[in-house]
Scaffold this motif. Structure first.
Motif, PDB file in Angstrom:
ATOM      1  N   VAL A 136      37.187  34.526  31.658  1.00  0.00           N
ATOM      2  CA  VAL A 136      38.116  35.214  32.541  1.00  0.00           C
ATOM      3  C   VAL A 136      38.261  34.451  33.843  1.00  0.00           C
ATOM      4  N   GLU A 137      39.485  34.213  34.243  1.00  0.00           N
ATOM      5  CA  GLU A 137      39.768  33.523  35.496  1.00  0.00           C
ATOM      6  C   GLU A 137      40.281  34.516  36.518  1.00  0.00           C
ATOM      7  N   PRO A 138      40.025  34.272  37.811  1.00  0.00           N
ATOM      8  CA  PRO A 138      40.557  35.161  38.844  1.00  0.00           C
ATOM      9  C   PRO A 138      42.062  35.045  38.980  1.00  0.00           C
ATOM     10  N   GLU A 139      42.678  36.043  39.551  1.00  0.00           N
ATOM     11  CA  GLU A 139      44.114  36.018  39.804  1.00  0.00           C
ATOM     12  C   GLU A 139      44.444  34.928  40.831  1.00  0.00           C
ATOM     13  N   ARG A 162      35.140  43.630  40.742  1.00  0.00           N
ATOM     14  CA  ARG A 162      35.110  42.164  40.815  1.00  0.00           C
ATOM     15  C   ARG A 162      34.770  41.546  39.460  1.00  0.00           C
ATOM     16  N   ARG A 187      42.953  36.499  31.954  1.00  0.00           N
ATOM     17  CA  ARG A 187      42.704  37.064  33.278  1.00  0.00           C
ATOM     18  C   ARG A 187      42.373  38.553  33.163  1.00  0.00           C
ATOM     19  N   SER A 188      41.527  39.001  34.054  1.00  0.00           N
ATOM     20  CA  SER A 188      41.281  40.434  34.151  1.00  0.00           C
ATOM     21  C   SER A 188      42.233  41.023  35.180  1.00  0.00           C
ATOM     22  N   ARG A 191      34.457  39.528  36.309  1.00  0.00           N
ATOM     23  CA  ARG A 191      34.804  38.205  35.818  1.00  0.00           C
ATOM     24  C   ARG A 191      33.892  37.907  34.644  1.00  0.00           C
ATOM     25  N   ARG A 192      34.429  37.384  33.578  1.00  0.00           N
ATOM     26  CA  ARG A 192      33.601  37.022  32.438  1.00  0.00           C
ATOM     27  C   ARG A 192      33.396  35.513  32.442  1.00  0.00           C
ATOM     28  N   PRO A 193      32.174  35.042  32.670  1.00  0.00           N
ATOM     29  CA  PRO A 193      31.917  33.605  32.754  1.00  0.00           C
ATOM     30  C   PRO A 193      32.400  32.861  31.513  1.00  0.00           C
TER      31      PRO A 193
END
Length: 214
Positions: A210-213, A203, A181-182, A205-207
């Motif tokens: 990285v997943e959103p919180e 915003r 996660r970022s 996000r690494r495709p």
């Protein structure tokens, strides 16, 4: 691929997606019979994988001299809990690239590779930040390796022992998904007042990784 060949993938789309999602790769080579494996930043441009390092690096000078090299990346997506210890595993996506690497000498190609490193990791950053000057370009080493000999290995899903004799055991089995996660960006304490946080960083996000919180 001989070990669990069912997990092997040779199609270009799978290989490229894994390479593009990974942040760090590992470069392996041998010098006088002594093997070395070092983590480096990478970026893919078409059929070429570029590796980022320093001109002062003995590793890059050696790897760029024509010796056989191996580049690998691994993304761990989960822990697989089976009913027996032997059948425990990981869900993962990995790529191995074999071949020989060459040092990029052409300034235009090197600059394009550095742009790919930056944009691959932080889309939009290349245009915002100061770009490398001549001295910095000279101090930076870039290796290029063809993806002609590359393969992927992927595992996903539950454990494989549900239909075996162990399926009757009273042992919990399943998957523990893992994600990277970022976190919210943290400004440099010395950042001058009035410089806003870039929208892309807010915003980020690494495709594929990285997943959103929650």
């Amino acid at each position: 691929m001989k070990r669990v060949p069912a997990n092997a993938a040779y199609d270009r789309a799978t290989i490229e997606a894994i390479l593009d999602a990974a942040i760090v790769c590992h470069l392996g080579f041998a010098v006088d019979g002594q093997p070395y494996v070092i983590p480096v930043l990478h970026a893919r441009v078409g059929e070429t994988l570029y590796l980022h390092g320093s001109t002062a690096s003995r590793a890059f000078r050696t790897a760029g001299s024509g010796v056989p090299v191996c580049v690998s990346v691994t993304l761990v997506d989960g822990i697989v809990l089976a009913r027996s210890v032997f059948e425990h595993s990981l869900n993962y996506r990995s790529v191995v690239v074999l071949g020989t690497a060459s040092l990029v000498e052409d300034p235009a190609e090197k600059l394009a590779a550095l742009r790919a490193f930056t944009e691959g990791l932080l889309p939009g950053r290349w245009a915002e930040a100061r770009q490398p000057d001549r001295k910095e370009l000279k101090a930076t080493a870039v290796l290029a390796i063809s993806l002609a000999e590359a393969s992927a290995k992927v595992r996903f899903g539950p454990p494989d022992d549900g239909a075996s004799e162990d399926g009757a055991l009273d042992v919990w089995a399943g998957e523990i998904p893992l994600v990277t996660r970022s976190r919210p960006p943290i400004a440099d304490p010395l950042l001058r007042d009035g410089i806003p946080l870039p929208e892309w960083a807010a915003r980020f996000r690494r495709p594929g990784l990285v997943e959103p919180e929650d």
